[in-house]
Write a protein that holds these residues in place. Sequence first.
Motif, PDB file in Angstrom:
ATOM      1  N   ASN A  26      10.830  48.396  49.956  1.00 55.47           N
ATOM      2  CA  ASN A  26      11.705  47.216  49.862  1.00 55.47           C
ATOM      3  C   ASN A  26      12.410  46.875  51.174  1.00 55.47           C
ATOM      4  O   ASN A  26      13.601  46.631  51.185  1.00 55.47           O
ATOM      5  CB  ASN A  26      12.757  47.392  48.758  1.00 55.47           C
ATOM      6  CG  ASN A  26      12.105  47.634  47.419  1.00 55.47           C
ATOM      7  OD1 ASN A  26      11.076  47.044  47.126  1.00 55.47           O
ATOM      8  ND2 ASN A  26      12.679  48.524  46.635  1.00 55.47           N
ATOM      9  N   TYR A  27      11.679  46.926  52.232  1.00 57.74           N
ATOM     10  CA  TYR A  27      12.268  46.520  53.508  1.00 57.74           C
ATOM     11  C   TYR A  27      11.700  45.151  53.869  1.00 57.74           C
ATOM     12  O   TYR A  27      10.672  44.739  53.330  1.00 57.74           O
ATOM     13  CB  TYR A  27      11.944  47.547  54.605  1.00 57.74           C
ATOM     14  CG  TYR A  27      10.472  47.877  54.724  1.00 57.74           C
ATOM     15  CD1 TYR A  27       9.653  47.151  55.586  1.00 57.74           C
ATOM     16  CD2 TYR A  27       9.897  48.901  53.974  1.00 57.74           C
ATOM     17  CE1 TYR A  27       8.305  47.443  55.690  1.00 57.74           C
ATOM     18  CE2 TYR A  27       8.550  49.193  54.079  1.00 57.74           C
ATOM     19  CZ  TYR A  27       7.759  48.467  54.930  1.00 57.74           C
ATOM     20  OH  TYR A  27       6.431  48.745  55.031  1.00 57.74           O
ATOM     21  N   SER A  28      12.374  44.452  54.763  1.00 52.95           N
ATOM     22  CA  SER A  28      11.798  43.187  55.209  1.00 52.95           C
ATOM     23  C   SER A  28      11.748  43.162  56.728  1.00 52.95           C
ATOM     24  O   SER A  28      12.543  43.810  57.408  1.00 52.95           O
ATOM     25  CB  SER A  28      12.563  42.002  54.634  1.00 52.95           C
ATOM     26  OG  SER A  28      13.897  42.097  55.043  1.00 52.95           O
ATOM     27  N   ILE A  29      10.787  42.429  57.224  1.00 50.02           N
ATOM     28  CA  ILE A  29      10.518  42.412  58.662  1.00 50.02           C
ATOM     29  C   ILE A  29      11.036  41.101  59.230  1.00 50.02           C
ATOM     30  O   ILE A  29      10.636  40.027  58.776  1.00 50.02           O
ATOM     31  CB  ILE A  29       9.006  42.562  58.901  1.00 50.02           C
ATOM     32  CG1 ILE A  29       8.546  43.922  58.340  1.00 50.02           C
ATOM     33  CG2 ILE A  29       8.677  42.433  60.385  1.00 50.02           C
ATOM     34  CD1 ILE A  29       7.066  44.030  58.164  1.00 50.02           C
ATOM     35  N   PRO A  30      11.956  41.171  60.200  1.00 46.93           N
ATOM     36  CA  PRO A  30      12.490  39.926  60.755  1.00 46.93           C
ATOM     37  C   PRO A  30      11.390  39.079  61.399  1.00 46.93           C
ATOM     38  O   PRO A  30      10.519  39.600  62.096  1.00 46.93           O
ATOM     39  CB  PRO A  30      13.506  40.393  61.806  1.00 46.93           C
ATOM     40  CG  PRO A  30      13.313  41.852  61.977  1.00 46.93           C
ATOM     41  CD  PRO A  30      12.535  42.378  60.823  1.00 46.93           C
ATOM     42  N   ALA A  31      11.434  37.790  61.143  1.00 48.24           N
ATOM     43  CA  ALA A  31      10.380  36.878  61.620  1.00 48.24           C
ATOM     44  C   ALA A  31      10.366  36.772  63.141  1.00 48.24           C
ATOM     45  O   ALA A  31       9.348  36.410  63.731  1.00 48.24           O
ATOM     46  CB  ALA A  31      10.554  35.498  60.993  1.00 48.24           C
ATOM     47  N   ASP A  32      11.508  37.119  63.786  1.00 50.44           N
ATOM     48  CA  ASP A  32      11.556  36.973  65.246  1.00 50.44           C
ATOM     49  C   ASP A  32      11.232  38.286  65.980  1.00 50.44           C
ATOM     50  O   ASP A  32      11.418  38.389  67.189  1.00 50.44           O
ATOM     51  CB  ASP A  32      12.934  36.446  65.685  1.00 50.44           C
ATOM     52  CG  ASP A  32      14.071  37.381  65.300  1.00 50.44           C
ATOM     53  OD1 ASP A  32      13.851  38.282  64.449  1.00 50.44           O
ATOM     54  OD2 ASP A  32      15.178  37.233  65.852  1.00 50.44           O
ATOM     55  N   ALA A  33      10.744  39.296  65.251  1.00 50.73           N
ATOM     56  CA  ALA A  33      10.353  40.540  65.921  1.00 50.73           C
ATOM     57  C   ALA A  33       9.063  40.311  66.711  1.00 50.73           C
ATOM     58  O   ALA A  33       8.200  39.531  66.298  1.00 50.73           O
ATOM     59  CB  ALA A  33      10.145  41.647  64.891  1.00 50.73           C
ATOM     60  N   ASP A  34       8.944  40.982  67.852  1.00 47.09           N
ATOM     61  CA  ASP A  34       7.714  40.856  68.639  1.00 47.09           C
ATOM     62  C   ASP A  34       6.544  41.565  67.949  1.00 47.09           C
ATOM     63  O   ASP A  34       5.386  41.196  68.145  1.00 47.09           O
ATOM     64  CB  ASP A  34       7.920  41.422  70.050  1.00 47.09           C
ATOM     65  CG  ASP A  34       8.919  40.582  70.849  1.00 47.09           C
ATOM     66  OD1 ASP A  34       8.990  39.359  70.597  1.00 47.09           O
ATOM     67  OD2 ASP A  34       9.625  41.142  71.700  1.00 47.09           O
ATOM     68  N   TYR A  35       6.857  42.593  67.182  1.00 46.21           N
ATOM     69  CA  TYR A  35       5.835  43.268  66.366  1.00 46.21           C
ATOM     70  C   TYR A  35       6.525  44.194  65.376  1.00 46.21           C
ATOM     71  O   TYR A  35       7.733  44.453  65.491  1.00 46.21           O
ATOM     72  CB  TYR A  35       4.850  44.082  67.239  1.00 46.21           C
ATOM     73  CG  TYR A  35       5.484  45.197  68.038  1.00 46.21           C
ATOM     74  CD1 TYR A  35       5.622  46.487  67.525  1.00 46.21           C
ATOM     75  CD2 TYR A  35       5.957  44.966  69.341  1.00 46.21           C
ATOM     76  CE1 TYR A  35       6.210  47.496  68.276  1.00 46.21           C
ATOM     77  CE2 TYR A  35       6.551  45.973  70.084  1.00 46.21           C
ATOM     78  CZ  TYR A  35       6.669  47.241  69.545  1.00 46.21           C
ATOM     79  OH  TYR A  35       7.262  48.233  70.270  1.00 46.21           O
TER      80      TYR A  35
END
Length: 356
Positions: A133-142
């Motif tokens: 249940n984690y989310s990945i920020p859309a502005d991460a480079d990867y």
Amino acid sequence: MKKHNYSAGPCILPQEVFEKSAQAVLNFNNSGLSLLEISHRSKDFVAVMDEARALALELLGLEGKGYQALFLHGGASLEFLMVPYNLMKENGKAAYLDSGTWASAAIKEAKFFGTTEIVGTSKEENYNHIPQNYSIPADADYFHCTSNNTIFGTQMKSFPETNVPVVCDMSSDIFSRQLDFSKFDIIYAGAQKNMGPAGTTLVIIKESILGQNGRTIPSMLDYSKHIKGESMYNTPAVFPVYASLLTLQWLKKNGGIAAVEKVNNAKAALLYAEIDRNPLFKGTANVADRSTMNACFLLENEAHAPIFDALWKEAGIVGLPGHRSVGGYRASMYNALPLESVQVLVNVMQVLENTI
Ligand SMILES: *Cc1c(COP(=O)(O)O)cnc(C)c1O
């Protein structure tokens, strides 16, 4: 007597890989020369490198999909910093899943290059499960994750859907199970867990993600330079690459990843069933996240350790003690470990039960 080798890495490889690579050290391709004394630019070795790179992509189902395979130096540990160097923008940010010791070692290196956002961690529970249940920020480079946590015996069974490039350390489960590998932008794996001797690292890269972070990258750390050099920018690790090729050929001949995955599932099912059934033992990893490659377990009663240790050693088993951060036992069941070796371990566990 051939041992039942449960070592976590370096580890068991197919017997024919040992035999053929030993032969190549004495007389490579009937050339009258050792593999160790020929030029890496010779026709015969260039053919080895080309085939190894092509076969890695073929086995992963990535042929003709814009990917390149490289055999680099420096182990998986060097990839911990090559990945941010090549993908993270100046003052950029990358998302990391902290699922174990190797994941946290990757985070430590990425911090030299920018911000690391830890999107999920199981550190507080000694990494006994995969964070959910984690989310990945859309502005991460990867986004970086570790598919199999060698030390803690947990394995990611699914991977997040995201628009940011996905980088995965597959050192200890590459070529062990089928996945849609085209969902990953970079996959890397030190050879010594499932592919060959230590000394080379397989790096699979989707070429279109390179050259976009605006950094000047030193040559040896620049994936683009290695691609341009066809994985021979400098002298490659000829012996580890050759032995890796032999393992990949063995895998293909035996039905590829689909076939080996069936055997791996059977081995894991056999051992975990015994860990769960036998009242003297307990597993350490969350059941849903259990690794098919590394099974970690403890004795319910530490006092039984001397008898158990004597029994498995007598049965020809080696490499069973767990990593110091988990204790107990770790049975590493890489591709080359036969089902019969797992049966020997299960028998020993049952003998202990009947002895106590
Ligand atoms: C063993 C291992 C590493 C370290 O590999 P080196 O080749 O020794 O640098 C990194 N990640 C995982 C998942 C491993 O199992």
